[in-house]
Design a protein around this motif. Structure first.
Motif, PDB file in Angstrom:
ATOM      1  N   LYS A 112     -10.820   7.258   4.368  1.00 42.46           N
ATOM      2  CA  LYS A 112      -9.724   6.334   4.646  1.00 42.46           C
ATOM      3  C   LYS A 112      -9.122   6.515   6.038  1.00 42.46           C
ATOM      4  O   LYS A 112      -8.497   5.592   6.571  1.00 42.46           O
ATOM      5  CB  LYS A 112      -8.625   6.490   3.597  1.00 42.46           C
ATOM      6  CG  LYS A 112      -9.006   5.929   2.237  1.00 42.46           C
ATOM      7  CD  LYS A 112      -7.809   5.720   1.340  1.00 42.46           C
ATOM      8  CE  LYS A 112      -7.074   7.000   1.072  1.00 42.46           C
ATOM      9  NZ  LYS A 112      -5.958   6.781   0.120  1.00 42.46           N
TER      10      LYS A 112
ATOM     11  N   TRP B  48      -9.523  -3.688  -4.155  1.00 44.55           N
ATOM     12  CA  TRP B  48      -9.829  -2.276  -4.308  1.00 44.55           C
ATOM     13  C   TRP B  48      -9.136  -1.690  -5.525  1.00 44.55           C
ATOM     14  O   TRP B  48      -7.999  -2.032  -5.832  1.00 44.55           O
ATOM     15  CB  TRP B  48      -9.398  -1.498  -3.067  1.00 44.55           C
ATOM     16  CG  TRP B  48     -10.250  -1.725  -1.869  1.00 44.55           C
ATOM     17  CD1 TRP B  48      -9.949  -2.471  -0.768  1.00 44.55           C
ATOM     18  CD2 TRP B  48     -11.560  -1.193  -1.636  1.00 44.55           C
ATOM     19  NE1 TRP B  48     -10.974  -2.441   0.137  1.00 44.55           N
ATOM     20  CE2 TRP B  48     -11.977  -1.660  -0.368  1.00 44.55           C
ATOM     21  CE3 TRP B  48     -12.424  -0.375  -2.361  1.00 44.55           C
ATOM     22  CZ2 TRP B  48     -13.217  -1.332   0.181  1.00 44.55           C
ATOM     23  CZ3 TRP B  48     -13.649  -0.048  -1.817  1.00 44.55           C
ATOM     24  CH2 TRP B  48     -14.042  -0.520  -0.569  1.00 44.55           C
ATOM     25  N   HIS B  49      -9.858  -0.757  -6.205  1.00 43.64           N
ATOM     26  CA  HIS B  49      -9.303  -0.064  -7.369  1.00 43.64           C
ATOM     27  C   HIS B  49      -9.702   1.410  -7.261  1.00 43.64           C
ATOM     28  O   HIS B  49     -10.889   1.731  -7.147  1.00 43.64           O
ATOM     29  CB  HIS B  49      -9.835  -0.656  -8.677  1.00 43.64           C
ATOM     30  CG  HIS B  49      -9.669  -2.148  -8.752  1.00 43.64           C
ATOM     31  ND1 HIS B  49      -8.504  -2.746  -9.174  1.00 43.64           N
ATOM     32  CD2 HIS B  49     -10.533  -3.157  -8.451  1.00 43.64           C
ATOM     33  CE1 HIS B  49      -8.644  -4.062  -9.137  1.00 43.64           C
ATOM     34  NE2 HIS B  49      -9.872  -4.332  -8.697  1.00 43.64           N
ATOM     35  N   PHE B  50      -8.714   2.271  -7.308  1.00 38.82           N
ATOM     36  CA  PHE B  50      -8.959   3.702  -7.162  1.00 38.82           C
ATOM     37  C   PHE B  50      -9.628   4.257  -8.424  1.00 38.82           C
ATOM     38  O   PHE B  50      -9.237   3.943  -9.550  1.00 38.82           O
ATOM     39  CB  PHE B  50      -7.643   4.433  -6.916  1.00 38.82           C
ATOM     40  CG  PHE B  50      -7.781   5.929  -6.849  1.00 38.82           C
ATOM     41  CD1 PHE B  50      -8.315   6.536  -5.729  1.00 38.82           C
ATOM     42  CD2 PHE B  50      -7.391   6.717  -7.921  1.00 38.82           C
ATOM     43  CE1 PHE B  50      -8.448   7.916  -5.659  1.00 38.82           C
ATOM     44  CE2 PHE B  50      -7.517   8.099  -7.870  1.00 38.82           C
ATOM     45  CZ  PHE B  50      -8.050   8.690  -6.731  1.00 38.82           C
TER      46      PHE B  50
ATOM     47  N   LYS C 234      -4.826   1.846   0.079  1.00 40.75           N
ATOM     48  CA  LYS C 234      -6.124   1.208  -0.109  1.00 40.75           C
ATOM     49  C   LYS C 234      -6.971   1.301   1.157  1.00 40.75           C
ATOM     50  O   LYS C 234      -6.449   1.367   2.272  1.00 40.75           O
ATOM     51  CB  LYS C 234      -5.929  -0.259  -0.500  1.00 40.75           C
ATOM     52  CG  LYS C 234      -5.260  -0.440  -1.851  1.00 40.75           C
ATOM     53  CD  LYS C 234      -5.137  -1.901  -2.212  1.00 40.75           C
ATOM     54  CE  LYS C 234      -4.469  -2.071  -3.569  1.00 40.75           C
ATOM     55  NZ  LYS C 234      -4.324  -3.494  -3.942  1.00 40.75           N
TER      56      LYS C 234
ATOM     57  N   LYS D 235       0.747   4.798  -6.191  1.00 38.93           N
ATOM     58  CA  LYS D 235      -0.474   4.101  -5.818  1.00 38.93           C
ATOM     59  C   LYS D 235      -0.979   4.615  -4.477  1.00 38.93           C
ATOM     60  O   LYS D 235      -0.234   4.632  -3.490  1.00 38.93           O
ATOM     61  CB  LYS D 235      -0.218   2.592  -5.733  1.00 38.93           C
ATOM     62  CG  LYS D 235       0.148   1.954  -7.063  1.00 38.93           C
ATOM     63  CD  LYS D 235       0.349   0.466  -6.900  1.00 38.93           C
ATOM     64  CE  LYS D 235       0.704  -0.185  -8.229  1.00 38.93           C
ATOM     65  NZ  LYS D 235       0.914  -1.652  -8.084  1.00 38.93           N
TER      66      LYS D 235
ATOM     67  N   GLU E 153       0.832  -1.192   0.000  1.00 38.66           N
ATOM     68  CA  GLU E 153       0.000   0.000   0.000  1.00 38.66           C
ATOM     69  C   GLU E 153       0.869   1.246   0.000  1.00 38.66           C
ATOM     70  O   GLU E 153       1.899   1.310   0.651  1.00 38.66           O
ATOM     71  CB  GLU E 153      -0.907   0.021   1.231  1.00 38.66           C
ATOM     72  CG  GLU E 153      -1.879  -1.160   1.270  1.00 38.66           C
ATOM     73  CD  GLU E 153      -2.745  -1.110   2.504  1.00 38.66           C
ATOM     74  OE1 GLU E 153      -2.452  -0.282   3.386  1.00 38.66           O
ATOM     75  OE2 GLU E 153      -3.698  -1.881   2.585  1.00 38.66           O
TER      76      GLU E 153
ATOM     77  N   TYR F  97     -16.038  11.534 -10.288  1.00 38.09           N
ATOM     78  CA  TYR F  97     -16.650  10.226 -10.547  1.00 38.09           C
ATOM     79  C   TYR F  97     -17.940  10.369 -11.343  1.00 38.09           C
ATOM     80  O   TYR F  97     -18.214   9.576 -12.250  1.00 38.09           O
ATOM     81  CB  TYR F  97     -16.937   9.510  -9.230  1.00 38.09           C
ATOM     82  CG  TYR F  97     -17.817   8.294  -9.426  1.00 38.09           C
ATOM     83  CD1 TYR F  97     -17.321   7.135 -10.009  1.00 38.09           C
ATOM     84  CD2 TYR F  97     -19.170   8.331  -9.090  1.00 38.09           C
ATOM     85  CE1 TYR F  97     -18.136   6.037 -10.226  1.00 38.09           C
ATOM     86  CE2 TYR F  97     -19.982   7.234  -9.303  1.00 38.09           C
ATOM     87  CZ  TYR F  97     -19.464   6.096  -9.873  1.00 38.09           C
ATOM     88  OH  TYR F  97     -20.269   5.019 -10.092  1.00 38.09           O
TER      89      TYR F  97
ATOM     90  N   TRP G 149     -13.735   4.743  -4.652  1.00 37.18           N
ATOM     91  CA  TRP G 149     -13.027   3.502  -4.980  1.00 37.18           C
ATOM     92  C   TRP G 149     -14.018   2.482  -5.521  1.00 37.18           C
ATOM     93  O   TRP G 149     -15.221   2.542  -5.256  1.00 37.18           O
ATOM     94  CB  TRP G 149     -12.339   2.931  -3.742  1.00 37.18           C
ATOM     95  CG  TRP G 149     -11.118   3.686  -3.328  1.00 37.18           C
ATOM     96  CD1 TRP G 149     -11.064   4.921  -2.743  1.00 37.18           C
ATOM     97  CD2 TRP G 149      -9.765   3.246  -3.458  1.00 37.18           C
ATOM     98  NE1 TRP G 149      -9.774   5.289  -2.492  1.00 37.18           N
ATOM     99  CE2 TRP G 149      -8.940   4.272  -2.921  1.00 37.18           C
ATOM    100  CE3 TRP G 149      -9.157   2.103  -3.962  1.00 37.18           C
ATOM    101  CZ2 TRP G 149      -7.549   4.174  -2.880  1.00 37.18           C
ATOM    102  CZ3 TRP G 149      -7.778   1.995  -3.919  1.00 37.18           C
ATOM    103  CH2 TRP G 149      -6.981   3.023  -3.392  1.00 37.18           C
TER     104      TRP G 149
ATOM    105  N   THR H  39      -9.215  -1.180 -13.798  1.00 32.42           N
ATOM    106  CA  THR H  39      -8.516  -2.249 -13.107  1.00 32.42           C
ATOM    107  C   THR H  39      -7.398  -2.778 -13.993  1.00 32.42           C
ATOM    108  O   THR H  39      -7.319  -2.465 -15.178  1.00 32.42           O
ATOM    109  CB  THR H  39      -9.474  -3.392 -12.753  1.00 32.42           C
ATOM    110  OG1 THR H  39      -9.952  -4.010 -13.973  1.00 32.42           O
ATOM    111  CG2 THR H  39     -10.683  -2.873 -11.979  1.00 32.42           C
TER     112      THR H  39
ATOM    113  N   LYS I  26     -10.724  11.200  -6.872  1.00 34.39           N
ATOM    114  CA  LYS I  26     -10.572  11.833  -5.560  1.00 34.39           C
ATOM    115  C   LYS I  26     -11.845  12.537  -5.107  1.00 34.39           C
ATOM    116  O   LYS I  26     -12.034  12.760  -3.912  1.00 34.39           O
ATOM    117  CB  LYS I  26      -9.412  12.833  -5.591  1.00 34.39           C
ATOM    118  CG  LYS I  26      -8.037  12.202  -5.502  1.00 34.39           C
ATOM    119  CD  LYS I  26      -6.972  13.252  -5.353  1.00 34.39           C
ATOM    120  CE  LYS I  26      -5.632  12.609  -5.013  1.00 34.39           C
ATOM    121  NZ  LYS I  26      -5.649  11.981  -3.675  1.00 34.39           N
TER     122      LYS I  26
ATOM    123  N   GLU J 206     -12.541   9.738  -0.964  1.00 28.73           N
ATOM    124  CA  GLU J 206     -12.173   9.281  -2.302  1.00 28.73           C
ATOM    125  C   GLU J 206     -13.222   8.295  -2.783  1.00 28.73           C
ATOM    126  O   GLU J 206     -13.987   7.729  -1.984  1.00 28.73           O
ATOM    127  CB  GLU J 206     -10.786   8.620  -2.296  1.00 28.73           C
ATOM    128  CG  GLU J 206      -9.641   9.567  -1.979  1.00 28.73           C
ATOM    129  CD  GLU J 206      -8.311   8.849  -1.884  1.00 28.73           C
ATOM    130  OE1 GLU J 206      -7.267   9.533  -1.902  1.00 28.73           O
ATOM    131  OE2 GLU J 206      -8.311   7.601  -1.789  1.00 28.73           O
TER     132      GLU J 206
END
Length: 241
Positions: free
Chosen positions: A108, A129-131, A82, A79, A74, A139, A121, A157, A134, A119
């Motif tokens: 988080k 998990w995939h970001f 997570k 990156k 992490e 989104y 995710w 992904t 922000k 954020e």
């Protein structure tokens, strides 16, 4: 108040305008509508928290926190760190993704006090998990840009979308699913119209009409003279009688 956290400003403004959002669209195959795209933002009442309760009703059943894999590296490089299913993070479901995963609003840093930084995710079906973004606004733009196509979140992904979903992307969002090709060849997805080919007239073979055979002028004169001779001879015979 229940979870001791405050919604981010953009998401709060969204809920002040509308309590959730859902839009679906279909395509017609063989004159039969087939549902395809789906864009969903859960209402406030469906903004459920993940990770706190057990997935089963059995005693001592495992929770998501028990199934979490802590062996993932992490925060290395670019990156982001997570989320966690335990008390270190607060996770709320924004979109159930028709069973293909979950889009989540993540706080988080929840210890000792919940941080207002959030954020977005994506949690796939294997609990990885995939970001995504922000902010909620970013989104929401992604959601509209991808038209709510099936499994569009998997484009962010490492393993990508399924072959079936890729066919829908190639039909409705070819530039989005083929960004690598677009960077190599700028004119790859530009529709080039050649008027000479589009409006080219088909060369039809002319149909030849058969004309009646015309007799030469000499034969017509001979036939006329023969007819007049026959007429005169018949007139002489009748006079003799």
């Amino acid at each position: 108040q229940k979870n001791s956290c405050v919604l981010p400003e953009d998401l709060k403004n969204f809920y002040l305008m509308t309590d959730g959002f859902q839009m679906t669209w279909s395509v017609k195959t063989d004159d039969t509508p087939m549902p395809l795209g789906s864009m969903v933002i859960n209402s406030v009442s469906k903004l459920c928290r993940l990770g706190g309760s057990s997935m089963y009703t059995l005693p001592s059943a495992p929770t998501l926190a028990d199934l979490e894999d802590d062996t993932d590296e992490e925060g290395n490089g670019d990156k982001p760190e997570k989320p966690h299913f335990d008390s270190r993070s607060l996770i709320f479901e924004l979109d159930p993704c028709n069973g293909n995963g979950k889009v989540c609003l993540v706080y988080k840093h929840a210890e000792p006090v919940v941080s207002p930084d959030t954020e977005i995710w994506f949690l796939d079906r294997a609990l990885y998990w995939h970001f995504l973004t922000k902010t909620f606004t970013a989104y929401y733009r992604l959601l509209i840009t991808h038209l709510g196509l099936p499994q569009w979140q998997y484009a962010f992904t490492s393993y990508g979308v399924s072959p079936q979903a890729k066919q829908w992307f190639n039909m409705y969002k070819p530039i989005t699913i083929n960004t690598a090709l677009l960077s190599e060849e700028a004119d790859c997805f530009v529709n080039k119209l050649d008027p000479n080919k589009v409006f080219k007239s088909k060369n039809k073979t002319p149909v030849l009409k058969k004309k009646p055979l015309s007799q030469p002028p000499g034969s017509q004169k001979s036939q006329t003279s023969m007819t007049s001779a026959k007429t005169s001879s018949l007139a002489g015979n009748s006079a003799r009688k």
